[in-house]
Design an enzyme around this catalytic site. Structure first.
Site, PDB file in Angstrom:
ATOM      1  N   ASP A  30     -25.658 -54.283 -74.388  1.00  0.00           N
ATOM      2  CA  ASP A  30     -26.330 -53.798 -75.229  1.00  0.00           C
ATOM      3  C   ASP A  30     -28.179 -54.240 -74.584  1.00  0.00           C
ATOM      4  O   ASP A  30     -28.424 -54.821 -73.831  1.00  0.00           O
ATOM      5  CB  ASP A  30     -26.358 -54.743 -76.773  1.00  0.00           C
ATOM      6  N   HIS A  47     -30.530 -46.136 -70.375  1.00  0.00           N
ATOM      7  CA  HIS A  47     -29.135 -45.670 -70.707  1.00  0.00           C
ATOM      8  C   HIS A  47     -28.561 -45.086 -69.317  1.00  0.00           C
ATOM      9  O   HIS A  47     -27.235 -46.052 -68.907  1.00  0.00           O
ATOM     10  CB  HIS A  47     -28.533 -44.236 -71.524  1.00  0.00           C
ATOM     11  N   SER A  75     -20.685 -46.025 -80.091  1.00  0.00           N
ATOM     12  CA  SER A  75     -19.938 -46.456 -81.553  1.00  0.00           C
ATOM     13  C   SER A  75     -19.552 -45.822 -82.237  1.00  0.00           C
ATOM     14  O   SER A  75     -20.457 -44.546 -82.148  1.00  0.00           O
ATOM     15  CB  SER A  75     -20.729 -48.241 -82.765  1.00  0.00           C
ATOM     16  N   TRP A  79     -23.476 -42.012 -83.728  1.00  0.00           N
ATOM     17  CA  TRP A  79     -23.647 -40.368 -84.266  1.00  0.00           C
ATOM     18  C   TRP A  79     -25.058 -40.140 -84.730  1.00  0.00           C
ATOM     19  O   TRP A  79     -26.022 -39.245 -84.500  1.00  0.00           O
ATOM     20  CB  TRP A  79     -22.627 -39.875 -84.548  1.00  0.00           C
ATOM     21  N   LEU A 141      -6.788 -52.817 -61.881  1.00  0.00           N
ATOM     22  CA  LEU A 141      -8.394 -53.523 -63.177  1.00  0.00           C
ATOM     23  C   LEU A 141      -7.885 -52.016 -63.803  1.00  0.00           C
ATOM     24  O   LEU A 141      -8.612 -50.688 -63.912  1.00  0.00           O
ATOM     25  CB  LEU A 141      -9.784 -53.238 -62.305  1.00  0.00           C
TER      26      LEU A 141
HETATM   27  C1  FPP Z   1     -27.072 -50.493 -76.225  1.00  0.00           C
HETATM   28  O1  FPP Z   1     -28.400 -50.386 -76.333  1.00  0.00           O
HETATM   29  C2  FPP Z   1     -26.116 -49.357 -75.237  1.00  0.00           C
HETATM   30  C3  FPP Z   1     -25.405 -48.069 -75.669  1.00  0.00           C
HETATM   31  C4  FPP Z   1     -25.614 -47.808 -77.586  1.00  0.00           C
HETATM   32  C5  FPP Z   1     -24.847 -47.836 -75.350  1.00  0.00           C
HETATM   33  C6  FPP Z   1     -24.026 -47.919 -73.743  1.00  0.00           C
HETATM   34  C7  FPP Z   1     -24.257 -47.310 -72.778  1.00  0.00           C
HETATM   35  C8  FPP Z   1     -24.151 -47.453 -71.263  1.00  0.00           C
HETATM   36  C9  FPP Z   1     -24.546 -48.280 -70.443  1.00  0.00           C
HETATM   37  C10 FPP Z   1     -23.917 -46.246 -70.340  1.00  0.00           C
HETATM   38  C11 FPP Z   1     -22.125 -46.280 -69.981  1.00  0.00           C
HETATM   39  C12 FPP Z   1     -21.674 -45.060 -70.334  1.00  0.00           C
HETATM   40  C13 FPP Z   1     -20.775 -44.194 -70.141  1.00  0.00           C
HETATM   41  C14 FPP Z   1     -20.086 -43.637 -71.166  1.00  0.00           C
HETATM   42  C15 FPP Z   1     -19.498 -45.381 -69.438  1.00  0.00           C
HETATM   43  P1  FPP Z   1     -29.381 -50.135 -76.872  1.00  0.00           P
HETATM   44  O2  FPP Z   1     -29.450 -48.863 -76.545  1.00  0.00           O
HETATM   45  O3  FPP Z   1     -28.599 -50.149 -78.554  1.00  0.00           O
HETATM   46  O4  FPP Z   1     -30.933 -51.141 -76.857  1.00  0.00           O
HETATM   47  P2  FPP Z   1     -31.874 -51.197 -77.911  1.00  0.00           P
HETATM   48  O5  FPP Z   1     -31.071 -51.980 -79.271  1.00  0.00           O
HETATM   49  O6  FPP Z   1     -32.843 -52.058 -76.370  1.00  0.00           O
HETATM   50  O7  FPP Z   1     -31.710 -49.978 -78.207  1.00  0.00           O
END
Ligand code: FPP
Length: 258
Positions: A30, A47, A75, A79, A141
């Site tokens: 997160d 991301h 999650s 979407w 792993l």
């Molecule tokens: C949450 O942070 C993160 C996500 C919803 C996406 C996590 C994805 C990656 C780290 C990329 C790796 C992906 C793959 C497919 C290998 P947030 O965007 O909710 O952060 P915020 O709470 O600061 O807005």
């Protein structure tokens, strides 16, 4: 699967590791959005930085001898994010498969997907299936990528299949449910990490995490590297896991207290 699966490591081979290390670490990655916004960048840049960091954390898990890593990449609720961000996350998954699969394979990583593939476009769906197949013999792993994953959805899906298979009510046990989950065959996570300061489970591994230790850190995911992971592993080593029981040293007190 339930119960403890943590292992004792030889501290001579891995000098900065504690003796007791988790077999399975799961991570809610997160804080990508806030990491980007704090730098005046679009959320997708966060991301992308999070994906770079994932590479570092996978390498650290291989180095530390962690056997299972589960990451929450997308999650069932994600979407609902703006279309541009959703499309960006789908593109990242495709890029990781297109550009990183060979290297993951060489590192001995066995790729798994948990969640539903049905909402992905057929090309991406096929790439995920092929990537899982390509790495299936690797043993260093196991990397479970939770993509279009939700803990409640997973349990609903398991119940539907249990009913479809005509299982008798008396035969529905913990073990049987485990075998119907997306994580069938994977030991429960010993340690679940959530970055960015949020203190919630957010529908992640809600069955499997029943006895997991949690570790929360304010660090945003793109900055949660090897040393932060090592810190979490050390913290885990000091936790006392009781699984609802009592430590032998405290048994007399518990019995006296009834
Ligand atoms: C949450 O942070 C993160 C996500 C919803 C996406 C996590 C994805 C990656 C780290 C990329 C790796 C992906 C793959 C497919 C290998 P947030 O965007 O909710 O952060 P915020 O709470 O600061 O807005």
């Amino acid at each position: 699967m339930t119960g403890s699966s943590e292992r004792m490591m030889n501290s001579e081979t891995s000098p900065d590791l504690p003796e007791k290390i988790p077999t399975h670490i799961a991570i809610i990655m997160d804080g990508n959005g806030r990491w980007a916004l704090s730098r005046g960048l679009p959320r997708l840049a966060g991301h992308r930085a999070g994906t770079e960091n994932l590479r570092r954390v996978i390498e650290a898990c291989v180095e530390f001898g962690i056997r299972y890593l589960t990451i929450y990449a997308f999650s069932t609720e994600n979407w609902g994010r703006p279309q541009e961000e959703v499309q960006g996350l789908l593109r990242i998954l495709e890029d990781v498969i297109d550009k990183e699969l060979q290297e993951l394979h060489e590192q001995g990583v066995q790729l798994h997907h948990i969640g539903r593939l049905d909402r992905l476009n057929p090309v991406l769906r096929e790439k995920v299936i092929q990537a899982v197949e390509f790495t299936r013999e690797n043993t260093r792993l196991v990397l479970n990528v939770a993509f279009n994953y939700g803990g409640r959805d997973e349990i609903v899906c398991a119940i539907q299949r249990i009913i479809e298979d005509g299982v008798r009510p008396d035969d529905v046990t913990d073990d049987l449910v485990n075998r119907y989950l997306f994580t069938a065959g994977v030991p429960d996570p010993d340690l679940i990490i959530r970055t960015s300061g949020e203190l919630r489970g957010s529908n992640f591994l809600i069955w499997q995490g029943a006895y997991s230790e949690w570790y929360f850190t304010p660090t945003y995911w793109p900055d949660f590297g090897r040393d932060e992971l090592l810190k979490a592993v050390h913290e885990f080593a000091h936790r006392e896991r009781r699984y609802g029981g009592v430590q032998p040293a405290n048994q007399g007190i518990a019995e006296n207290a009834g």
